[in-house]
Each structure stands twice: as C-alpha cells, then as structure tokens.
Design a protein around this motif. Sequence first.
Motif, short mmCIF file in Angstrom:
data_model
loop_
_atom_site.label_atom_id
_atom_site.label_comp_id
_atom_site.label_asym_id
_atom_site.label_seq_id
_atom_site.Cartn_x
_atom_site.Cartn_y
_atom_site.Cartn_z
N TRP A 102 15.49 7.35 -1.94
CA TRP A 102 14.65 6.38 -1.25
C TRP A 102 13.40 7.11 -0.77
O TRP A 102 13.48 7.95 0.12
N LEU A 103 12.28 6.82 -1.37
CA LEU A 103 11.03 7.52 -1.05
C LEU A 103 10.36 6.84 0.14
O LEU A 103 9.99 5.67 0.06
N VAL A 104 10.18 7.59 1.20
CA VAL A 104 9.67 7.04 2.46
C VAL A 104 8.53 7.91 2.96
O VAL A 104 8.60 9.14 2.90
N VAL A 105 7.49 7.27 3.46
CA VAL A 105 6.37 7.98 4.08
C VAL A 105 6.66 8.12 5.57
O VAL A 105 6.91 7.12 6.26
N GLN A 106 6.64 9.36 6.05
CA GLN A 106 6.95 9.61 7.45
C GLN A 106 5.92 8.99 8.39
O GLN A 106 4.75 8.86 8.04
N ASN A 107 6.40 8.63 9.58
CA ASN A 107 5.56 8.11 10.66
C ASN A 107 4.83 6.83 10.28
O ASN A 107 3.67 6.63 10.65
N THR A 108 5.49 5.98 9.50
CA THR A 108 4.91 4.68 9.11
C THR A 108 5.99 3.60 9.26
O THR A 108 7.14 3.89 9.60
N GLU A 109 5.61 2.37 8.98
CA GLU A 109 6.58 1.27 8.95
C GLU A 109 7.68 1.55 7.92
O GLU A 109 8.81 1.14 8.09
N ASP A 110 7.33 2.26 6.86
CA ASP A 110 8.29 2.69 5.85
C ASP A 110 9.48 3.39 6.51
O ASP A 110 10.64 3.06 6.28
N GLU A 111 9.17 4.37 7.35
CA GLU A 111 10.21 5.14 8.02
C GLU A 111 10.97 4.30 9.04
O GLU A 111 12.20 4.38 9.14
N LYS A 112 10.27 3.45 9.79
CA LYS A 112 10.94 2.58 10.76
C LYS A 112 11.94 1.66 10.06
O LYS A 112 13.06 1.48 10.54
N ASN A 113 11.53 1.08 8.95
CA ASN A 113 12.44 0.20 8.20
C ASN A 113 13.64 0.97 7.68
O ASN A 113 14.77 0.48 7.73
N MET A 114 13.41 2.18 7.20
CA MET A 114 14.51 2.99 6.70
C MET A 114 15.52 3.26 7.80
O MET A 114 16.72 3.06 7.60
N LYS A 115 15.05 3.68 8.95
CA LYS A 115 15.97 4.00 10.05
C LYS A 115 16.77 2.77 10.49
O LYS A 115 17.96 2.87 10.78
N ARG A 116 16.11 1.62 10.51
CA ARG A 116 16.81 0.39 10.90
C ARG A 116 17.88 0.03 9.87
O ARG A 116 19.01 -0.28 10.21
N ILE A 117 17.55 0.11 8.60
CA ILE A 117 18.47 -0.28 7.53
C ILE A 117 19.61 0.72 7.40
O ILE A 117 20.76 0.35 7.12
N LEU A 118 19.35 2.00 7.64
CA LEU A 118 20.40 3.01 7.51
C LEU A 118 21.52 2.84 8.53
O LEU A 118 22.60 3.40 8.34
N THR A 119 21.29 2.07 9.56
CA THR A 119 22.36 1.83 10.53
C THR A 119 23.53 1.09 9.88
O THR A 119 24.63 1.09 10.42
N PHE A 169 0.84 -1.20 0.00
CA PHE A 169 0.00 0.00 0.00
C PHE A 169 0.88 1.25 0.00
O PHE A 169 0.68 2.17 -0.81
N LEU A 170 1.87 1.30 0.90
CA LEU A 170 2.75 2.45 0.98
C LEU A 170 3.54 2.65 -0.31
O LEU A 170 3.74 3.77 -0.77
N ALA A 171 4.01 1.55 -0.90
CA ALA A 171 4.80 1.63 -2.12
C ALA A 171 3.99 2.17 -3.29
O ALA A 171 4.53 2.85 -4.16
N ASN A 172 2.72 1.86 -3.32
CA ASN A 172 1.89 2.24 -4.46
C ASN A 172 1.07 3.51 -4.24
O ASN A 172 0.14 3.79 -5.01
N LEU A 173 1.40 4.27 -3.22
CA LEU A 173 0.71 5.53 -3.01
C LEU A 173 0.91 6.44 -4.23
O LEU A 173 2.02 6.55 -4.75
N PRO A 174 -0.16 7.09 -4.68
CA PRO A 174 -0.02 7.98 -5.84
C PRO A 174 1.05 9.05 -5.65
O PRO A 174 1.72 9.45 -6.59
#
Length: 159
Positions: free
Chosen positions: A126-143, A9-14
């Motif tokens: 890297w297109l990320v939606v703030q305050n979602t699992e998208d952002e949590k995953n980004m922060k974890r992976i950026l480590t 759903f997050l990936a396919n946001l318009p």
Amino acid sequence: TCTFRVARFLANLPTKTTLGKQLLEVKCKNLKTIVFCGGIEQSKELLNEDVYNSKDKGTSKSNKLLDFKNDLIKHLGVVDAVNEGQNIPGIECAVIIHNNSRERAFLQRLGRVLRLRENYKAVVWWLVVQNTEDEKNMKRILTFLPKEKVHFHTVHNIV
C-alpha cells in the motif's frame, strides 16, 4: 470535491508510479498481482495494455480481466472496476497506489487478495505519502486489520 481531487493528485504522483513499477519488477515479478491505480493513464503507464477499467466492460479489452483470471497474464492494472461484484481467484499480491478513503471500498480491495485458503499467504503493498490525507486514511483503515499482520516499510527499504 476537494478531497477527491487531493486523493487523485496523491495517487498519480510520479513517485508512486515509479515505486509501483519497481515493486512489479522486483517484489511481485512472479506473483499474480492486481494493481489499484489512481487513473487509467497511470495503469497504462505501469502495465501497458494489461489494464481493465469501467470503460472496458463489454469490449474486447475486458478480455484482459479474463486473461488475468485464467493466469494468462501475471499483472493487471485496474482503477475502480473490480471493487465490487468480481470474483478473481488466486491473487497473490496487490499493489495499492490509489488510496480509496472509503473503508468499504478499501476492504473490498483487500478482499480480492486476502482470501481464506489453506496454506495461503498474500502480500499487499500500500503506497502512502507521509503526512497527508493518504496516511490518515491508512491509519484509520488499518484499525480493521490484525496488528501482527501489518508491516511498515519506507521507500528506502522496499526495493
């Protein structure tokens, strides 16, 4: 699973699709760019026929991957088909619309772009939606990445 559905759903946001188009037209226009999309429909919306996915393996559409490798097309949209087992030299830019939550898959995507070559610089959007699992995953992976190589932009200062 629920997590998979939320990620799709997050990936396919318009908004992500629109921003992906703007990046391709402005920031990545002359760069050899791979676009990791949230689905086949999104990849076709972004890049018309310059797409490659797992359903295309062994078909005439797999020529798009060869065209990209041979610098005949500048941009290629993919879903998951090139996460593993593909050598694609010379990629200068990646636009990651679909945030794969698995570290291994994400690092393989980065590996398509961040090759060690002399005088080589790559750009990853890297297109990320703030305050979602998208952002949590980004922060974890950026480590896993050096902090001095990562820069954040909001939608307002990208294009």
